[in-house]
Design a protein around this motif. Structure first.
Motif, mmCIF file in Angstrom:
data_model
loop_
_atom_site.group_PDB
_atom_site.id
_atom_site.type_symbol
_atom_site.label_atom_id
_atom_site.label_comp_id
_atom_site.label_asym_id
_atom_site.label_seq_id
_atom_site.Cartn_x
_atom_site.Cartn_y
_atom_site.Cartn_z
ATOM 1 N N VAL A 332 0.862 -1.186 0.000
ATOM 2 C CA VAL A 332 0.000 0.000 0.000
ATOM 3 C C VAL A 332 0.892 1.226 0.000
ATOM 4 C CG1 VAL A 332 -1.774 1.285 1.245
ATOM 5 C CG2 VAL A 332 -1.807 -1.225 1.266
ATOM 6 N N GLU A 333 0.745 2.070 -0.986
ATOM 7 C CA GLU A 333 1.612 3.238 -1.096
ATOM 8 C C GLU A 333 1.202 4.334 -0.106
ATOM 9 O OE1 GLU A 333 1.887 4.698 -5.051
ATOM 10 O OE2 GLU A 333 2.819 2.866 -5.840
ATOM 11 N N PRO A 334 2.174 5.089 0.396
ATOM 12 C CA PRO A 334 1.845 6.219 1.273
ATOM 13 C C PRO A 334 1.087 7.293 0.499
ATOM 14 C CG PRO A 334 4.176 6.243 0.695
ATOM 15 C CD PRO A 334 3.617 4.951 0.169
ATOM 16 N N VAL A 335 0.262 8.031 1.201
ATOM 17 C CA VAL A 335 -0.495 9.109 0.555
ATOM 18 C C VAL A 335 -0.445 10.365 1.414
ATOM 19 C CG1 VAL A 335 -2.081 7.602 -0.704
ATOM 20 C CG2 VAL A 335 -2.669 8.348 1.606
ATOM 21 N N ALA A 336 -0.545 11.517 0.756
ATOM 22 C CA ALA A 336 -0.596 12.807 1.441
ATOM 23 C C ALA A 336 -2.041 13.282 1.489
ATOM 24 C CB ALA A 336 0.269 13.828 0.711
ATOM 25 N N MET A 337 -2.390 13.918 2.593
ATOM 26 C CA MET A 337 -3.700 14.535 2.692
ATOM 27 C C MET A 337 -3.706 15.856 1.918
ATOM 28 S SD MET A 337 -5.437 12.365 4.572
ATOM 29 C CE MET A 337 -4.537 11.176 3.558
ATOM 30 N N ASP A 338 -4.890 16.358 1.631
ATOM 31 C CA ASP A 338 -5.026 17.570 0.833
ATOM 32 C C ASP A 338 -4.420 18.767 1.575
ATOM 33 O OD1 ASP A 338 -6.199 19.068 -1.454
ATOM 34 O OD2 ASP A 338 -7.381 19.989 0.149
ATOM 35 N N ALA A 339 -3.409 19.378 0.992
ATOM 36 C CA ALA A 339 -2.641 20.432 1.662
ATOM 37 C C ALA A 339 -3.457 21.701 1.887
ATOM 38 C CB ALA A 339 -1.387 20.745 0.858
ATOM 39 N N MET A 340 -4.285 22.073 0.915
ATOM 40 C CA MET A 340 -5.060 23.307 1.043
ATOM 41 C C MET A 340 -6.053 23.212 2.202
ATOM 42 S SD MET A 340 -7.366 25.297 -1.816
ATOM 43 C CE MET A 340 -5.924 25.503 -2.867
ATOM 44 N N ASN A 377 -9.028 14.519 3.788
ATOM 45 C CA ASN A 377 -8.370 14.914 5.038
ATOM 46 C C ASN A 377 -8.804 14.005 6.172
ATOM 47 O OD1 ASN A 377 -8.584 17.732 3.417
ATOM 48 N ND2 ASN A 377 -6.727 17.648 4.674
ATOM 49 N N LEU A 378 -7.911 13.842 7.129
ATOM 50 C CA LEU A 378 -8.111 12.949 8.264
ATOM 51 C C LEU A 378 -7.715 13.686 9.530
ATOM 52 C CD1 LEU A 378 -8.617 10.060 9.442
ATOM 53 C CD2 LEU A 378 -6.234 9.527 8.826
ATOM 54 N N ILE A 379 -8.561 13.583 10.550
ATOM 55 C CA ILE A 379 -8.346 14.281 11.820
ATOM 56 C C ILE A 379 -8.396 13.258 12.950
ATOM 57 C CG2 ILE A 379 -9.267 16.025 13.402
ATOM 58 C CD1 ILE A 379 -10.599 17.249 10.830
ATOM 59 N N PHE A 380 -7.455 13.365 13.884
ATOM 60 C CA PHE A 380 -7.398 12.461 15.027
ATOM 61 C C PHE A 380 -7.782 13.185 16.313
ATOM 62 C CE2 PHE A 380 -3.812 9.688 13.056
ATOM 63 C CZ PHE A 380 -4.756 8.936 12.372
ATOM 64 N N VAL A 381 -8.407 12.424 17.230
ATOM 65 C CA VAL A 381 -8.541 12.836 18.623
ATOM 66 C C VAL A 381 -7.772 11.816 19.466
ATOM 67 C CG1 VAL A 381 -10.745 14.015 18.292
ATOM 68 C CG2 VAL A 381 -10.744 11.577 18.883
ATOM 69 N N PRO A 382 -7.381 12.168 20.692
ATOM 70 C CA PRO A 382 -6.474 11.308 21.465
ATOM 71 C C PRO A 382 -7.080 9.956 21.847
ATOM 72 C CG PRO A 382 -6.499 13.539 22.342
ATOM 73 C CD PRO A 382 -7.636 13.456 21.369
ATOM 74 N N SER A 383 -6.197 8.986 21.998
ATOM 75 C CA SER A 383 -6.546 7.668 22.534
ATOM 76 C C SER A 383 -5.816 7.495 23.865
ATOM 77 C CB SER A 383 -6.112 6.551 21.576
ATOM 78 O OG SER A 383 -6.812 6.604 20.362
ATOM 79 N N LYS A 384 -6.548 7.188 24.907
ATOM 80 C CA LYS A 384 -5.938 7.045 26.235
ATOM 81 C C LYS A 384 -4.926 5.902 26.228
ATOM 82 C CE LYS A 384 -6.965 6.485 31.160
ATOM 83 N NZ LYS A 384 -6.070 7.607 31.519
ATOM 84 N N GLY A 385 -3.691 6.224 26.593
ATOM 85 C CA GLY A 385 -2.646 5.217 26.649
ATOM 86 C C GLY A 385 -2.226 4.662 25.310
ATOM 87 N N GLY A 386 -2.794 5.205 24.230
ATOM 88 C CA GLY A 386 -2.481 4.696 22.901
ATOM 89 C C GLY A 386 -3.071 3.330 22.621
ATOM 90 N N ILE A 387 -4.000 2.867 23.465
ATOM 91 C CA ILE A 387 -4.554 1.518 23.337
ATOM 92 C C ILE A 387 -5.678 1.493 22.312
ATOM 93 C CG2 ILE A 387 -5.774 -0.346 24.541
ATOM 94 C CD1 ILE A 387 -4.352 0.571 27.101
ATOM 95 N N SER A 388 -5.612 0.538 21.385
ATOM 96 C CA SER A 388 -6.670 0.374 20.393
ATOM 97 C C SER A 388 -6.748 -1.086 19.980
ATOM 98 C CB SER A 388 -6.401 1.258 19.179
ATOM 99 O OG SER A 388 -7.493 1.209 18.266
ATOM 100 N N HIS A 389 -7.821 -1.440 19.256
ATOM 101 C CA HIS A 389 -8.084 -2.838 18.897
ATOM 102 C C HIS A 389 -8.111 -3.694 20.162
ATOM 103 C CE1 HIS A 389 -6.886 -2.671 14.345
ATOM 104 N NE2 HIS A 389 -7.882 -1.857 14.666
#
Length: 417
Positions: A332-340, A377-389
């Motif tokens: 899977v190739e890396p991708v950039a989000m829309d800069a504008m 575009n992609l926006i993150f909010v925090p995950s406590k302790g970085g724990i997921s899945h």
């Protein structure tokens, strides 16, 4: 004159928590996790309930032929351009309640707030609940978004079965989506995609930032590495005469780890699975197979790393009279989000006094699929302790609400101004 977005106090953080808990009830496990696999009973029930929720807030709700669910708020402009926002409904096995689900809930709340306050937008907005992203039931990922973008069709599912031997097409049909009626559901009317998601890492929490504005999503390369040596007696085979696959694997793994650290601090290389044969205490292992997962947001870094690692593998094989081969099964190739739009989101965050940072996504998301074809575009909010899945996955209602408010402002700017 543009109308300025006012604060939406009628829907608060308690409403977000309520909706997250509501959605997690579909597929809830005994230890408060969620298992909601593609086309399962829990998946069907959740998508059906979401469809009703979309209708209740005034959206025109409908499924496409693979089970992606859309809630449409028709715009007043004559053009057909659609602003798409949402995330995925499926989970990993015994996963958390926020991954994917938050993006759907946030989009519903944002659109509901805008519609209640301002009526119909100029540009059409659609909230999407993608049918599948995780690859947890069948060995295939992004089934939802890759159908919409034309990267997948029904042919990609032939021969696929789940852990219980159920064919993909049978599961799809059982869920109410007739494979005989499949017509590739490509969307050519989507002008832009916006996704909000939990970070699934610990960067935002450690930096005490409320929002991460994603610049890139990493590329991923995955391999199976096989080392073929010679099984022999553990007591009678001298060390200098052994063709020990385990010892060789340890050298390779040590090298690839150190090489990743030396090339770039953001490059990650992971050996998550390893198997030895014959796997008994008193026999020199004759064969080892291990996985290799490589991720970075720049293609040339991935190229440099892979060239170095596999050149070393060849040297080791030759000098130790072993066979080392590798098979790539993901690229899977890396991708950039829309800069504008990225710049505009930062401006909105500054205006709202939201602490933020640029961030690279180390995990794949539906945004990665769309970014290769249209502004995303992609926006993150925090995950406590970085724990997921994991059932322990958690994001506070306060942090969730910040993401919803920011998304509301973004959608207002895109669709109403």
């Amino acid at each position: 004159m543009a109308i300025h977005v006012r604060e939406f106090h009628d829907t608060n953080k308690e409403k977000i928590a309520e909706l997250i808990e509501w959605l997690s009830s579909f597929g809830k496990t005994t230890n408060e996790g969620v298992t909601r696999l593609l086309y399962s009973k829990a998946w069907c029930e959740a998508q059906s309930a979401l469809k009703n929720k979309m209708k209740a807030i005034g959206l025109d709700a409908y499924f496409d032929c693979v089970g992606n669910l859309f809630g449409r708020l028709q715009g007043t402009d004559e053009d057909n351009a659609v602003i798409l926002t949402g995330s995925h409904i499926d989970t990993v096995i015994d996963g958390g309640k926020y991954d994917g689900a938050y993006g759907i809930v946030a989009s519903l709340l944002a659109v509901s707030r805008l519609y209640a306050s301002y009526g119909k937008p100029k540009k059409t907005i659609e909230v999407v609940s993608f049918c599948e992203e995780e690859g947890s039931r069948f060995p295939l990922t992004f089934w939802g978004s890759r159908n919409i973008t034309g990267m997948y069709d029904i042919g990609h599912t032939r021969g696929l079965v789940d852990a219980n031997g159920v064919p993909f097409m049978d599961a799809m049909k059982e869920a109410g989506f007739e494979t005989e009626k499949y017509i590739q559901p490509i969307r050519s009317d989507i002008a832009r995609f916006i996704e909000v998601h939990i970070e699934q890492g610990m960067v935002l929490e450690r930096n005490q930032n409320a929002v991460g504005i994603v610049t890139h999503i990493v590329g991923q390369r995955r391999y199976n590495i096989r080392i073929k040596g010679e099984s022999n007696h553990a007591g009678t085979t001298p060390m200098n005469l052994r063709r020990d696959a385990v010892v060789t694997a340890s050298k390779l793994i040590s090298f690839l780890t150190k090489k990743a650290e030396s090339i770039d601090s953001q490059l990650v290389a992971t050996v998550g699975r390893i198997e030895a044969q014959p796997n008994v205490p008193n026999v020199v292992a004759g064969e080892v197979e291990f996985s290799l997962d490589i991720r970075h947001h720049k293609q040339h870094v991935l190229d440099e790393y892979c060239m170095s690692v596999f050149s070393y593998f060849e040297e080791v094989a030759k000098s130790n009279d072993l066979i080392i081969d590798w098979k790539q099964w993901m690229n899977v190739e890396p991708v950039a989000m829309d800069a504008m739009m990225h710049s505009k989101i930062k401006t909105l965050a500054e205006q709202k006094q939201i602490s933020f940072q640029d961030i690279v996504s180390g995990a794949g998301h539906d945004a990665q699929v769309f970014a290769s074809t249209l502004p995303t575009n992609l926006i993150f909010v925090p995950s406590k302790g970085g724990i997921s899945h994991n059932p322990q996955e958690f994001t506070s209602s306060e942090d969730l609400e910040v993401g919803v408010k920011l998304l509301t402002d973004i959608l207002y700017q895109l669709a109403y101004e």
